[in-house]
Scaffold this motif. Sequence first.
Motif, PDB file in Angstrom:
ATOM      1  N   PRO A  47       0.805  -1.226   0.000  1.00 59.06           N
ATOM      2  CA  PRO A  47       0.000   0.000   0.000  1.00 59.06           C
ATOM      3  C   PRO A  47       0.834   1.271   0.000  1.00 59.06           C
ATOM      4  CG  PRO A  47      -0.887  -1.598   1.558  1.00 59.06           C
ATOM      5  CD  PRO A  47       0.418  -2.149   1.086  1.00 59.06           C
ATOM      6  N   VAL A  48       0.364   2.253  -0.763  1.00 58.33           N
ATOM      7  CA  VAL A  48       0.968   3.584  -0.783  1.00 58.33           C
ATOM      8  C   VAL A  48      -0.109   4.599  -0.436  1.00 58.33           C
ATOM      9  CG1 VAL A  48       2.776   3.013  -2.444  1.00 58.33           C
ATOM     10  CG2 VAL A  48       0.548   3.814  -3.267  1.00 58.33           C
ATOM     11  N   GLU A  49       0.329   5.793  -0.067  1.00 61.49           N
ATOM     12  CA  GLU A  49      -0.599   6.865   0.263  1.00 61.49           C
ATOM     13  C   GLU A  49      -0.359   8.055  -0.660  1.00 61.49           C
ATOM     14  OE1 GLU A  49      -0.384   7.920   4.352  1.00 61.49           O
ATOM     15  OE2 GLU A  49      -0.898   5.899   5.088  1.00 61.49           O
ATOM     16  N   VAL A  50      -1.448   8.683  -1.070  1.00 56.82           N
ATOM     17  CA  VAL A  50      -1.399   9.880  -1.905  1.00 56.82           C
ATOM     18  C   VAL A  50      -2.362  10.891  -1.297  1.00 56.82           C
ATOM     19  CG1 VAL A  50      -1.899  10.850  -4.169  1.00 56.82           C
ATOM     20  CG2 VAL A  50      -0.774   8.623  -4.001  1.00 56.82           C
ATOM     21  N   ALA A  51      -1.888  12.109  -1.064  1.00 54.99           N
ATOM     22  CA  ALA A  51      -2.694  13.102  -0.356  1.00 54.99           C
ATOM     23  C   ALA A  51      -3.778  13.728  -1.237  1.00 54.99           C
ATOM     24  CB  ALA A  51      -1.786  14.195   0.207  1.00 54.99           C
TER      25      ALA A  51
END
Length: 305
Positions: A47-51
């Motif tokens: 998993p990655v996060e993008v604002a």
Amino acid sequence: MPRTLIRKDPSNFKTLPLFVEAGPDGLRYQSLGQPLNFRQMLERRRPVEVADSSRFAVELANLGVSVRLTLRLQGRDYWLLVRQRRPDRGDTVLKLISGYVPAHELNLPLLTAIQEVAEECLLESADGWLSGRFADTWLPTPYQGALRYREASHFRLSPLSGAARPVQCGNLTLLERPRAYVHLPTASLQLVYDLSLELPRDARQLSLFHVDECLEDGQLVARLERRRPDIYLLALQRGVPNGGLFTLRKGELLPANTRGLWLSESFAEQDGWLVRDERVRWKDWLRRCGVQPQPQPRRALVGAS
């Protein structure tokens, strides 16, 4: 008994991680770093996060392609979906025909997409198996050694309307305008091509089968299971799903039970360029399409584990 069609060495597959830049008007991707084998790619799919869902820059594990394939049959249109067990995610879903893009096709993902159709979607007529063609390009016949493909007749793939926002590989714009989304749980960029499948006029008693590869003793093995075709026709009415789901055996449409059914993330809600869910319930997706799910008998024929 399932019939083994082909065995492949997974070490021959190589892909490249990506650097993706997205803005309100378009998305651009390019390769990044060193080639990855299949195991290394899977290790990066975390998993990655993008604002900001509409504007970001992010490193991703891989590029994938899917095909939303529309088949006209007996005067009606259907999307073709395939059943897939996903041990890495602990579920079973219906999904679009899809696959990973190898390194040498990153700038031509459409080629991977039509090859996936040839590998995953098998069409058997009363006179043999059908090969396919996209414009001037013949699709491969990956199981030529095990199946008898017809020489005098074939199906045709054609592009349908593309997405509104352009996608670029480096400075090259993908002319077919696939829909694009970044799947945050698997750190992947997915391109969805909208294609139609036209049957030859002489195709009689048609049956559809899905063939998927699984890893066994270090080899990728593809098998045909006639008792479980694992390919489904999702009925459309004026281009919108109406809740009908079928299999096709020797020209006969057979209703499929949808109790407990899940769809893959390509059917989940998209926010800007992002998809956050792993899967979506069939009944929830239908409601989002404005269709009321129908009551089902107790025994599930398609449902997820």
